[in-house]
Design an enzyme around this catalytic site. Structure first.
Site, PDB file in Angstrom:
ATOM      1  N   PRO A  91       0.808  -1.223   0.000  1.00 43.91           N
ATOM      2  CA  PRO A  91       0.000   0.000   0.000  1.00 43.91           C
ATOM      3  C   PRO A  91       0.842   1.274   0.000  1.00 43.91           C
ATOM      4  CG  PRO A  91      -0.091  -1.073   2.134  1.00 43.91           C
ATOM      5  CD  PRO A  91       0.643  -1.988   1.227  1.00 43.91           C
ATOM      6  N   GLU A  92       0.674   2.068  -1.019  1.00 40.09           N
ATOM      7  CA  GLU A  92       1.226   3.422  -1.051  1.00 40.09           C
ATOM      8  C   GLU A  92       0.043   4.376  -1.098  1.00 40.09           C
ATOM      9  OE1 GLU A  92       4.509   3.749  -3.851  1.00 40.09           O
ATOM     10  OE2 GLU A  92       4.922   1.626  -3.672  1.00 40.09           O
ATOM     11  N   HIS A 118      -4.757 -13.853   9.991  1.00 38.68           N
ATOM     12  CA  HIS A 118      -3.898 -12.825  10.564  1.00 38.68           C
ATOM     13  C   HIS A 118      -4.695 -11.649  11.106  1.00 38.68           C
ATOM     14  CE1 HIS A 118      -0.471 -15.035   9.098  1.00 38.68           C
ATOM     15  NE2 HIS A 118      -0.957 -15.018   7.869  1.00 38.68           N
ATOM     16  N   ARG A 176       2.359  -9.442   8.182  1.00 33.74           N
ATOM     17  CA  ARG A 176       3.719  -9.167   8.633  1.00 33.74           C
ATOM     18  C   ARG A 176       3.794  -8.210   9.816  1.00 33.74           C
ATOM     19  NH1 ARG A 176       6.432  -8.743   2.739  1.00 33.74           N
ATOM     20  NH2 ARG A 176       4.271  -8.799   2.116  1.00 33.74           N
ATOM     21  N   LYS A 189      20.058  18.950   0.094  1.00 35.49           N
ATOM     22  CA  LYS A 189      20.479  17.662   0.650  1.00 35.49           C
ATOM     23  C   LYS A 189      21.577  17.021  -0.169  1.00 35.49           C
ATOM     24  CE  LYS A 189      16.705  16.307   3.527  1.00 35.49           C
ATOM     25  NZ  LYS A 189      17.424  15.909   4.738  1.00 35.49           N
TER      26      LYS A 189
END
Length: 286
Positions: free
Chosen positions: A2-3, A96, A117, A160
């Site tokens: 998921p993004e 799960h 996970r 940066k």
DNA sequence: CCTAGAACCTGCGAGC
DNA sequence: TGCTCGCAGGTTCTAG
């Protein structure tokens, strides 16, 4: 994984199926799923009970459900395998299943957090006046946020000493981008993932941001279409396993632009997919 | 202060 | 058949 687009689809599902319902009780089946709630699982469940859920919000990959009259919100992060499911109360528990939230109404459905996970989780946090949970104050606005500051992002790149894919994945600079959409946007922009950001010109930065938005909007329109149906919208899966990708996972397949076989390189304990010809390595490559 | 890299976690598939 | 190992990767912590 998921993004931003996938999390937004989940948010829309929650808006449709959970908003304005009152929690009756919550059940934590795995303590790791509430590890960000420092007061513990019992405290988490007790604070939820009796509160009405407001309109879900999202920033980057985080989403949260405001709890009315509490000054707090349920913050959710799906990690890499997390799902928020609406299920009938009598449906068997998922293997799960980590957290169950029941509601004080007759709709017969409950909210489930399922996560193989356990990198994701739920937690309760105080919210700032603008509604943002305090613990994600460091998360930058995402590129689909109308208030995303393109100039500030460009200045950060210039300042940066890092490389562009690292910067895209730095949630304090720009949020919502993960490994998949980073590779997709860089392929579209014809930029190599290891290119130093310090030399980025303003047009280059703006073009890249445009590609990030384009690929996210495309995923959103592909995956965000079916949120009227209970089982294909809040489930956190529909729409993102079958999306069409140009770079990610295409090792050895021809580049859709020039036909050159796509490459995969180990990168930061994961992979980068790119086209050797379209995305030239920086001159001072190490 | 800044950046790089490891750790966290579990299931799956490849290779032996 | 059954074992080991690599891989997937977002976030956070630690080392340099």
């Amino acid at each position: 994984m998921p993004e931003l687009p996938e999390v937004e689809v989940v948010r829309r599902g929650l808006e449709r199926w959970v908003a304005h319902r009152t929690v009756s009780d919550a059940e934590v089946l795995h303590p790791r799923a509430v590890r960000r709630h420092v007061a513990g699982a019992e405290d988490f469940a007790r604070r939820l009970a009796g509160h009405r859920v407001g309109t879900p919000s999202r920033r980057g990959k985080y989403l949260w459900l405001p709890l009315e009259d509490s000054g707090q919100a349920i913050l959710a992060h799906l990690g890499m395998s997390g799902q928020l499911l609406m299920q009938l109360a009598e449906a068997p528990d998922e293997k799960h299943l980590r957290i169950r939230v029941r509601f004080a109404d007759d709709l017969g459905t409950e909210l489930r957090f399922v996560d193989q996970r356990t990198f994701g989780g739920l937690s309760l946090h105080d919210t700032a006046p603008d509604g943002l949970p305090d613990v994600i104050a460091h998360i930058a606005r995402d590129p689909l946020d109308p208030l995303f500051d393109e100039d500030a992002f460009h200045r950060a790149l210039r300042r940066k000493r890092t490389t562009i894919k690292r910067a895209l994945l730095d949630q304090s600079l720009i949020s919502g981008v993960g490994n998949i959409y980073a590779d997709e946007a860089l392929w579209r922009a014809r930029i190599h993932y290891d290119r130093p950001t310090s030399g980025f010109t303003r047009p280059r930065t703006l073009a890249l941001l445009g590609h990030v938005r384009d690929v996210m909007n495309a995923a959103l329109s592909a995956g965000g279409t079916s949120f009227d149906s209970l089982y294909v919208n809040v489930n956190g899966e529909s729409g993102w396993f079958d999306r069409s990708l140009d770079a990610y996972g295409r090792e050895g397949l021809p580049c859709r632009r020039c036909g050159t076989p796509m490459r995969r390189r180990p990168w930061m304990n994961r992979s980068s997919y790119f086209c050797l010809r379209c995305q030239r390595a920086p001159r001072v490559a190490s």
